[in-house]
Design an enzyme around this catalytic site. Sequence first.
Site, PDB file in Angstrom:
ATOM      1  N   HIS A  55      86.034 179.221 -11.265  1.00 52.14           N
ATOM      2  CA  HIS A  55      85.508 179.349 -10.061  1.00 52.14           C
ATOM      3  C   HIS A  55      85.292 177.728  -9.191  1.00 52.14           C
ATOM      4  CE1 HIS A  55      85.599 183.646  -8.693  1.00 52.14           C
ATOM      5  NE2 HIS A  55      86.171 184.082  -9.852  1.00 52.14           N
ATOM      6  N   SER A  69      97.449 186.416 -13.267  1.00 47.03           N
ATOM      7  CA  SER A  69      98.449 185.672 -12.113  1.00 47.03           C
ATOM      8  C   SER A  69      99.934 186.467 -11.757  1.00 47.03           C
ATOM      9  CB  SER A  69      98.066 183.972 -12.150  1.00 47.03           C
ATOM     10  OG  SER A  69      97.027 183.804 -11.647  1.00 47.03           O
ATOM     11  N   ASP A 112      96.826 178.702  -9.254  1.00 44.13           N
ATOM     12  CA  ASP A 112      97.014 179.771 -10.369  1.00 44.13           C
ATOM     13  C   ASP A 112      98.786 178.780  -9.651  1.00 44.13           C
ATOM     14  OD1 ASP A 112      95.106 181.083 -11.172  1.00 44.13           O
ATOM     15  OD2 ASP A 112      95.285 182.171  -9.806  1.00 44.13           O
ATOM     16  N   GLY A 163      96.776 192.896 -12.515  1.00 49.75           N
ATOM     17  CA  GLY A 163      95.436 193.484 -12.777  1.00 49.75           C
ATOM     18  C   GLY A 163      94.881 192.761 -14.112  1.00 49.75           C
TER      19      GLY A 163
HETATM   20  C1  GLA Z   1      91.743 183.877  -9.443  1.00 46.71           C
HETATM   21  C2  GLA Z   1      92.844 182.396  -8.159  1.00 46.71           C
HETATM   22  C3  GLA Z   1      92.811 180.978  -8.281  1.00 46.71           C
HETATM   23  C4  GLA Z   1      91.237 180.771  -8.550  1.00 46.71           C
HETATM   24  C5  GLA Z   1      90.522 182.073 -10.321  1.00 46.71           C
HETATM   25  C6  GLA Z   1      89.305 181.587 -10.439  1.00 46.71           C
HETATM   26  O1  GLA Z   1      92.894 183.930 -10.442  1.00 46.71           O
HETATM   27  O2  GLA Z   1      93.166 182.799  -7.660  1.00 46.71           O
HETATM   28  O3  GLA Z   1      92.301 180.585  -7.151  1.00 46.71           O
HETATM   29  O4  GLA Z   1      90.315 180.844  -8.112  1.00 46.71           O
HETATM   30  O5  GLA Z   1      90.507 183.069  -9.572  1.00 46.71           O
HETATM   31  O6  GLA Z   1      89.257 180.322 -11.256  1.00 46.71           O
END
Ligand code: GLA
Length: 382
Positions: free
Chosen positions: A35, A124, A170, A120
């Site tokens: 985050h 990613s 991601d 989920g």
């Molecule tokens: C998801 C988002 C990323 C990142 C993470 C948390 O995977 O797609 O961009 O913010 O949460 O680090």
Amino acid sequence: MILNIKNLLLENFGTSGEPIQSFRAPARINVIGEHVDYLGGYVLPAAIDFQVCVSARKNSIGKIQLYSEQYKEVATTDKPIYDKSHLWANYVYGVVEELIKNGFEIGGFDMAIDGNIPQGAGLSSSAALEVVTCFALASLFQFEISREKIALIGQAAENNFVGMKCGIMDQYIVANGKKNQCILLNTDTLEKTYHNLDLKDHEFYLINSNVKHSLQDSEYNNRRGECESALKKVKTNLPRIKNLYDLPIDTNLNSFSFSGVEIKRVQHVMGEKDRTNILLKSFASGDVFTAGKCLYETHDSLSRLFEVSCDETDFLVGMLKEKNASGARMIGGGFGGSILVLDKIGNRQNIEEEIKKSYKEKFNLNATFYGFQISDGVSKLQ
Ligand code: GLA
């Protein structure tokens, strides 16, 4: 999966037409820097050997025709319009729309999609689909596009078309990953360095909590909003600060008019910056124990300060600590998903069954353990 993916295309959209090409894109983990990728922070992700595969070819009817093997559904459209009844198709449509906005010419195409990235699970799967789509379309419609631009197109698709205001991590790692290496990425400048983490007698593995909370996307967007409002307050005192992550670690947070919630979010960001530096130094000096400690601390911060964990993932991390795993934390957006574990080789066998049993008893859910290899980013299949 590779042979089958071509057959899926032929079965669904007929055998006559342009030559078929196939591609794959990986899932990802993130070692530390959670985050912070929408706040200009450093992240340390790696691509892993779960993947989404697609087969695609141009068509002469000017339509986008998609088939998903996971959903056993066909979705078709003349142009990218948000499709409420085939949510999975929007990741593809979003990429087409962003490519068109950027001046690339995209005609009609057929595409079959299959894969083994658990959805989920915080690994990613959506970024993998966006990136593989962009990579495939560049090959089909023969235009040059850098891996960095592919990542940016994927992120824009997710931000603008899907409505999830994710950062760049991601899509970037899915596009740029390299076997056995993680990337230390500055999400402000997109400068990157590849690192081979020396785990000594340790290994990483994953535990999927099999929880996906329905508020996941809206809560994610809320966190981003809270950080943006905190940054505005920072800028009134310190106009030169561009990103929340730029605040020095020893800043006195009481000198800003933060709300109680904002203080917690900022504390997470500053703590994560500190832990990232410590973890990198620890791995460099072979101190895996301290690196593991950073992972536990990050989990605690994501749970208490950033408030993106949940009872199930907190429980799993708590048990891992009890069972002497060296480090563990939730990864990705949160509100369920997966735990990344750093553990002494051999310990997993001793603890796996007991963790699964306790988790099942407490939440009536299965905890799924996965080993993985660090793999390459998106590529064409022969
Ligand atoms: C998801 C988002 C990323 C990142 C993470 C948390 O995977 O797609 O961009 O913010 O949460 O680090």
